[in-house]
Design an enzyme around this catalytic site. Structure first.
Site, mmCIF file in Angstrom:
data_model
loop_
_atom_site.group_PDB
_atom_site.id
_atom_site.type_symbol
_atom_site.label_atom_id
_atom_site.label_comp_id
_atom_site.label_asym_id
_atom_site.label_seq_id
_atom_site.Cartn_x
_atom_site.Cartn_y
_atom_site.Cartn_z
ATOM 1 N N GLY A 276 0.840 -1.194 0.000
ATOM 2 C CA GLY A 276 0.000 0.000 0.000
ATOM 3 C C GLY A 276 0.870 1.237 0.000
ATOM 4 O O GLY A 276 1.009 1.954 -0.989
ATOM 5 N N CYS A 343 -8.473 22.046 18.518
ATOM 6 C CA CYS A 343 -8.240 22.365 19.928
ATOM 7 C C CYS A 343 -7.646 21.181 20.675
ATOM 8 O O CYS A 343 -8.305 20.584 21.537
ATOM 9 C CB CYS A 343 -9.554 22.783 20.577
#
Ligand code: LLP
Length: 419
Positions: A276, A343
């Site tokens: 991959g 955040c």
């Protein structure tokens, strides 16, 4: 492996297109892939295996965009899938189900049914319980399931613990010492057709020795099975090579196969590979734009418009990924942490990098074509980035940027209390 990006006078290009032009046209963050790099990386495996009966099943999880799959399908690739979603993508891209291997520890009966209907090449079965469910499911469809058992050869791949899969302590596969018993059961099941063996010991391997050790162990098992009159048609040695992110020196497919093929000399089994990362990582980049520069005492931050939801590898694996300016601007170099808008303190792309940047500059995160977009999410309600495929002089949008409407399109308000 083919590195898709080149630098001329401090300006970065993908194939012949300046990355700055792509960033301005499509906006940031965005993923950009080179079709020729993807093709070359696949062909490197194919050429290395020219002398051996083989099937290269690209691991769809690395980058599952249907234009990427289409590019590989046209070159004759098979596909390694881990979900029905990936299977449907392969079909949409023109891939041949007869060249699909289905991996994964938790296939459901409905996954199995769809794959059986399509006549996939084989199921990589990871437990005895899965084997039983597959036999029952195949029986209920009046079909027979081609099976390879994924064995765990107990080899240390010496890679990051989260992507190391071939040790006894990992959840994957069947203990190699118990595999022969499971094969004997499988051989007696009415709707199971035993065709192969497979293993996958981990990802981002830059050393050939663990692959060789795993194959040696598999071959002992294959020979034992032949004596029990359970001949196998293929041997699948799992994922492909690691890539260069920083200073790694991964071997080429040619060197890898030069170590593997002598072990298979004179044997009739087809060799199956599931690469991959080595096909798509270096064929792609992620572009982002500096929004603000900020200093906290002696620490400098470059706050960019891409976040951990767009690229999670640094946050999740402490992965080091190279980051460069897309165009030279003559600014003074300083050390920066490149951080995103999410955040969380873990929301960073790179730490302590020397960069010559100003607000507004585009940055290029290198080797981002594998395990990049596919692992992105909508965390913090951030629409996912577009994907762009460059093909010579052509630039194609192969997935558009998500809209706010896309973000909430499947959601429903509760019925109002007033009725
Ligand atoms: N086959 C199986 C059964 C796998 O589990 C994997 C990857 C592959 C093939 C492909 O391996 P590759 O050629 O790409 O090394 N998200 C992580 C990588 C997870 C790999 C999981 N399995 C990362 O970003 O580093």
């Amino acid at each position: 492996m083919h590195q898709a990006v080149s630098s001329h006078d401090g300006n970065l290009f993908i194939e012949r297109t300046p990355l700055s032009a792509i960033a301005s046209q499509f906006g940031t963050p965005c993923y950009v892939y080179s079709k020729s790099a993807i093709s070359d990386n696949f062909l490197a495996y194919q050429n290395a295996l020219a002398e051996k009966e083989h099937l290269i099943c690209y691991a769809v999880k690395a980058n599952s965009n249907i234009a990427v799959l289409q590019t590989l399908a046209k070159l004759g690739a098979g596909f390694d899938i881990v979900s029905v979603g990936e299977l449907e993508r392969v079909l949409r891209a023109g891939g041949d189900p007869a060249k699909v291997v289905f991996s994964g520890v938790a296939k459901t009966a409905s996954d199995m049914r769809r794959a059986l209907e399509l006549g996939i090449h084989c199921f990589n079965v990871e437990s005895e319980a899965e084997l039983e469910l597959l036999n029952d499911t195949a029986a209920s469809c009046g079909l027979s399931a081609a099976v390879s058992l994924r064995v765990n050869p107990d080899v240390d791949a010496q890679t990051h613990p989260y992507i190391s899969t071939g040790l006894k302590e990992n959840k994957f596969g069947i203990d190699i010492n118990l595999a022969s018993q499971v094969y004997q059961r499988a051989a007696q099941m009415s709707h199971i057709n035993v065709v192969g063996v497979d293993c996958h010991i981990g990802s981002q391997l830059v050393d050939i020795a663990p692959f060789v050790a795993a194959l040696e162990r598999l071959l002992v098992l294959v020979d034992q099975l032949a004596e029990l009159d359970i001949p196998l048609q293929h041997i699948d040695i799992g994922g492909g090579l690691g890539v260069r992110y920083q200073d790694e020196q991964p071997p080429s497919p040619h060197h890898y196969m030069a170590a593997i093929l002598p072990l298979l000399k004179g044997r009739s089994e087809t060799l199956v590979l599931e690469p991959g990362r080595s096909i798509t990582a270096n064929a792609g980049v992620m572009l982002t734009q500096v929004q603000y520069l900020k200093s906290n005492g002696d620490k400098n931050f470059a706050i960019v418009d891409a976040a951990m939801n767009d690229m999670i590898r640094p946050a999740l694996y402490q992965a080091w990924m190279d980051i460069q300016t897309v165009a030279a601007n003559g600014a003074e170099a300083a050390l920066y942490d490149v951080v995103g808008p999410v955040c969380e303190t873990g929301d960073f792309l790179a730490k302590d990098r020397s960069l010559s940047i100003c607000a507004g500059d585009y940055l290029c995160l290198m080797s981002a074509g594998a395990y990049g977009f596919v692992m992105s999410s909508n965390y913090n309600s951030r629409p996912r980035a577009p994907e762009i495929m460059v093909d010579g002089d052509q630039v194609h949008l192969v997935r558009r940027r998500e809209t706010i409407e896309d973000l909430i399109s499947g959601e429903h308000l509760l019925p109002s209390a007033e009725g």
